[in-house]
Design a protein around this motif. Structure first.
Motif, PDB file in Angstrom:
ATOM      1  N   GLU A 161      64.844  36.415  31.891  1.00  0.00           N
ATOM      2  CA  GLU A 161      65.317  35.473  30.889  1.00  0.00           C
ATOM      3  C   GLU A 161      64.925  35.948  29.487  1.00  0.00           C
ATOM      4  O   GLU A 161      65.694  35.827  28.532  1.00  0.00           O
ATOM      5  N   PHE A 162      63.706  36.514  29.375  1.00  0.00           N
ATOM      6  CA  PHE A 162      63.250  37.077  28.102  1.00  0.00           C
ATOM      7  C   PHE A 162      64.161  38.231  27.664  1.00  0.00           C
ATOM      8  O   PHE A 162      64.589  38.299  26.512  1.00  0.00           O
ATOM      9  N   LEU A 163      64.458  39.129  28.593  1.00  0.00           N
ATOM     10  CA  LEU A 163      65.332  40.256  28.269  1.00  0.00           C
ATOM     11  C   LEU A 163      66.724  39.773  27.877  1.00  0.00           C
ATOM     12  O   LEU A 163      67.360  40.343  26.977  1.00  0.00           O
ATOM     13  N   TYR A 164      67.189  38.721  28.514  1.00  0.00           N
ATOM     14  CA  TYR A 164      68.511  38.176  28.196  1.00  0.00           C
ATOM     15  C   TYR A 164      68.532  37.622  26.770  1.00  0.00           C
ATOM     16  O   TYR A 164      69.505  37.821  26.025  1.00  0.00           O
ATOM     17  N   ARG A 165      67.450  36.958  26.369  1.00  0.00           N
ATOM     18  CA  ARG A 165      67.383  36.399  25.008  1.00  0.00           C
ATOM     19  C   ARG A 165      67.376  37.521  23.976  1.00  0.00           C
ATOM     20  O   ARG A 165      68.055  37.434  22.946  1.00  0.00           O
ATOM     21  N   VAL A 170      70.147  40.783  19.854  1.00  0.00           N
ATOM     22  CA  VAL A 170      70.519  42.137  19.443  1.00  0.00           C
ATOM     23  C   VAL A 170      72.031  42.259  19.290  1.00  0.00           C
ATOM     24  O   VAL A 170      72.533  42.832  18.322  1.00  0.00           O
ATOM     25  N   GLN A 171      72.777  41.714  20.245  1.00  0.00           N
ATOM     26  CA  GLN A 171      74.233  41.799  20.186  1.00  0.00           C
ATOM     27  C   GLN A 171      74.808  41.059  18.985  1.00  0.00           C
ATOM     28  O   GLN A 171      75.816  41.466  18.416  1.00  0.00           O
ATOM     29  N   SER A 172      74.156  39.971  18.587  1.00  0.00           N
ATOM     30  CA  SER A 172      74.670  39.190  17.461  1.00  0.00           C
ATOM     31  C   SER A 172      74.246  39.757  16.111  1.00  0.00           C
ATOM     32  O   SER A 172      74.919  39.521  15.106  1.00  0.00           O
ATOM     33  N   HIS A 181      71.716  50.199  21.940  1.00  0.00           N
ATOM     34  CA  HIS A 181      71.192  50.879  23.121  1.00  0.00           C
ATOM     35  C   HIS A 181      69.716  51.220  22.946  1.00  0.00           C
ATOM     36  O   HIS A 181      68.906  51.017  23.867  1.00  0.00           O
ATOM     37  N   THR A 182      69.352  51.712  21.780  1.00  0.00           N
ATOM     38  CA  THR A 182      67.960  52.079  21.517  1.00  0.00           C
ATOM     39  C   THR A 182      67.048  50.861  21.579  1.00  0.00           C
ATOM     40  O   THR A 182      65.954  50.911  22.159  1.00  0.00           O
ATOM     41  N   LEU A 183      67.494  49.754  21.010  1.00  0.00           N
ATOM     42  CA  LEU A 183      66.688  48.534  21.003  1.00  0.00           C
ATOM     43  C   LEU A 183      66.510  47.965  22.411  1.00  0.00           C
ATOM     44  O   LEU A 183      65.408  47.563  22.804  1.00  0.00           O
ATOM     45  N   LEU A 184      67.592  47.922  23.171  1.00  0.00           N
ATOM     46  CA  LEU A 184      67.500  47.374  24.524  1.00  0.00           C
ATOM     47  C   LEU A 184      66.659  48.262  25.432  1.00  0.00           C
ATOM     48  O   LEU A 184      65.947  47.781  26.321  1.00  0.00           O
ATOM     49  N   LYS A 185      66.713  49.566  25.204  1.00  0.00           N
ATOM     50  CA  LYS A 185      65.865  50.488  25.957  1.00  0.00           C
ATOM     51  C   LYS A 185      64.399  50.253  25.600  1.00  0.00           C
ATOM     52  O   LYS A 185      63.523  50.263  26.477  1.00  0.00           O
ATOM     53  N   ALA A 186      64.123  50.014  24.318  1.00  0.00           N
ATOM     54  CA  ALA A 186      62.757  49.727  23.888  1.00  0.00           C
ATOM     55  C   ALA A 186      62.251  48.417  24.484  1.00  0.00           C
ATOM     56  O   ALA A 186      61.088  48.303  24.890  1.00  0.00           O
ATOM     57  N   ALA A 187      63.136  47.418  24.560  1.00  0.00           N
ATOM     58  CA  ALA A 187      62.751  46.128  25.136  1.00  0.00           C
ATOM     59  C   ALA A 187      62.355  46.271  26.600  1.00  0.00           C
ATOM     60  O   ALA A 187      61.407  45.630  27.075  1.00  0.00           O
ATOM     61  N   ALA A 188      63.073  47.139  27.309  1.00  0.00           N
ATOM     62  CA  ALA A 188      62.799  47.336  28.738  1.00  0.00           C
ATOM     63  C   ALA A 188      61.470  48.033  28.991  1.00  0.00           C
ATOM     64  O   ALA A 188      60.932  47.955  30.106  1.00  0.00           O
ATOM     65  N   ASP A 202      53.834  34.383  25.490  1.00  0.00           N
ATOM     66  CA  ASP A 202      54.437  33.301  24.719  1.00  0.00           C
ATOM     67  C   ASP A 202      55.881  33.670  24.396  1.00  0.00           C
ATOM     68  O   ASP A 202      56.165  34.800  23.990  1.00  0.00           O
ATOM     69  N   TRP A 203      56.773  32.722  24.586  1.00  0.00           N
ATOM     70  CA  TRP A 203      58.174  32.973  24.291  1.00  0.00           C
ATOM     71  C   TRP A 203      58.363  33.334  22.831  1.00  0.00           C
ATOM     72  O   TRP A 203      57.728  32.755  21.952  1.00  0.00           O
ATOM     73  N   TRP A 204      59.231  34.290  22.583  1.00  0.00           N
ATOM     74  CA  TRP A 204      59.563  34.685  21.218  1.00  0.00           C
ATOM     75  C   TRP A 204      60.681  33.791  20.683  1.00  0.00           C
ATOM     76  O   TRP A 204      61.656  33.501  21.383  1.00  0.00           O
ATOM     77  N   SER A 205      60.520  33.381  19.442  1.00  0.00           N
ATOM     78  CA  SER A 205      61.612  32.673  18.778  1.00  0.00           C
ATOM     79  C   SER A 205      62.656  33.692  18.335  1.00  0.00           C
ATOM     80  O   SER A 205      62.412  34.903  18.343  1.00  0.00           O
ATOM     81  N   ASP A 206      63.827  33.209  17.935  1.00  0.00           N
ATOM     82  CA  ASP A 206      64.856  34.121  17.429  1.00  0.00           C
ATOM     83  C   ASP A 206      64.353  34.882  16.206  1.00  0.00           C
ATOM     84  O   ASP A 206      64.665  36.071  16.012  1.00  0.00           O
ATOM     85  N   GLU A 207      63.567  34.206  15.389  1.00  0.00           N
ATOM     86  CA  GLU A 207      63.018  34.863  14.195  1.00  0.00           C
ATOM     87  C   GLU A 207      62.072  35.994  14.585  1.00  0.00           C
ATOM     88  O   GLU A 207      62.069  37.071  13.954  1.00  0.00           O
ATOM     89  N   GLU A 208      61.267  35.778  15.628  1.00  0.00           N
ATOM     90  CA  GLU A 208      60.348  36.823  16.085  1.00  0.00           C
ATOM     91  C   GLU A 208      61.119  38.004  16.680  1.00  0.00           C
ATOM     92  O   GLU A 208      60.729  39.162  16.498  1.00  0.00           O
ATOM     93  N   ILE A 209      62.201  37.712  17.369  1.00  0.00           N
ATOM     94  CA  ILE A 209      63.024  38.790  17.915  1.00  0.00           C
ATOM     95  C   ILE A 209      63.657  39.590  16.783  1.00  0.00           C
ATOM     96  O   ILE A 209      63.702  40.827  16.829  1.00  0.00           O
ATOM     97  N   GLU A 210      64.128  38.897  15.754  1.00  0.00           N
ATOM     98  CA  GLU A 210      64.721  39.587  14.614  1.00  0.00           C
ATOM     99  C   GLU A 210      63.693  40.464  13.907  1.00  0.00           C
ATOM    100  O   GLU A 210      64.015  41.583  13.467  1.00  0.00           O
TER     101      GLU A 210
END
Length: 219
Positions: A161-165, A170-172, A181-188, A202-210
């Motif tokens: 669920e975290f990876l999906y968020r 990232v897509q938006s 691709h580079t970002l999603l690879k780093a997330a994995a 702790d869940w990341w907010s959208d701001e933390e992901i950005e």
């Protein structure tokens, strides 16, 4: 029809809102229908009778019930079909019509008469692991699935669920496919699983992901 030695490819099929037909109303048919209900398919069950669970699904509007034996013509416009009666002859009739319509069909009484097999499936949220022995040993496939259930615990539900968020943000926010691709690879590669297992995640907010996106792009 293809035999058990034919070459099969595993696929993930989007069944949401699609007409999927189950011919039969017993326990085997129930298991087939259950997977379709979980996939949010438009499930049609054709059988004079239903199990208690399927009757409850019908009352709840989760499946549509045609309360009679299968008749030629019932399979029109289906995405896929399960022939799950205890009658070899009826299942063969279903297989014949499915072949004429070129619709994938699973035959529970004779796998080699069908065009697809249902694997043994393990789910952890968005993580789905399917195991098949291509009809050689269904019991062995279930045992392997049980082993995987011990190896892949409930923490994978939160992890996926975290990876999906992250993927959604990232897509938006990132239009360049190479950067995505580079970002999603780093997330994995982030050590999230151990944090979840330790109870320190702790869940990341959208701001933390950005912020993570900006930081990762700058590295």
């Amino acid at each position: 029809m293809r035999g058990l030695l034919a070459g099969y490819i595993p696929i993930m099929l989007d069944c949401e809102g699609k007409r999927c037909v189950v011919v039969g109303g017993g326990k085997v048919a129930e298991r087939k229908a259950a997977s379709l209900v979980e996939a949010k398919a438009d499930v049609v069950v054709i059988s004079p009778t239903l199990t208690t669970s399927m009757a409850q699904w019908q009352e709840a509007g989760l499946i549509k019930w045609i309360a009679r034996p299968y008749e030629y013509g019932d399979l029109q416009e289906a995405l896929l079909i399960y022939a799950a009666t205890n009658s070899v002859e009826i299942n063969r009739q279903v297989a014949k019509e499915a072949a004429e319509l070129r619709i994938p069909v699973n035959i529970v009484t004779s796998q080699e008469e069908g065009t697809f097999m249902s694997p043994s499936v393990m789910r952890r949220g968005k993580l789905i692991i399917a195991v098949s022995t291509t009809g050689a040993g269904p019991a062995a496939a279930k045992e392997i699935r049980h082993q995987l259930e011990h190896e892949f615990g409930d923490e994978y539900e939160k992890y996926t669920e975290f990876l999906y968020r992250i993927r959604s943000v990232v897509q938006s926010k990132v239009s360049d496919p190479v950067r995505r691709h580079t970002l999603l690879k780093a997330a994995a590669t982030m050590d999230i699983l151990n944090s979840i297992r330790a109870g320190s995640f702790d869940w990341w907010s959208d701001e933390e992901i950005e912020s993570w996106i900006i930081q990762t792009q700058g590295e």
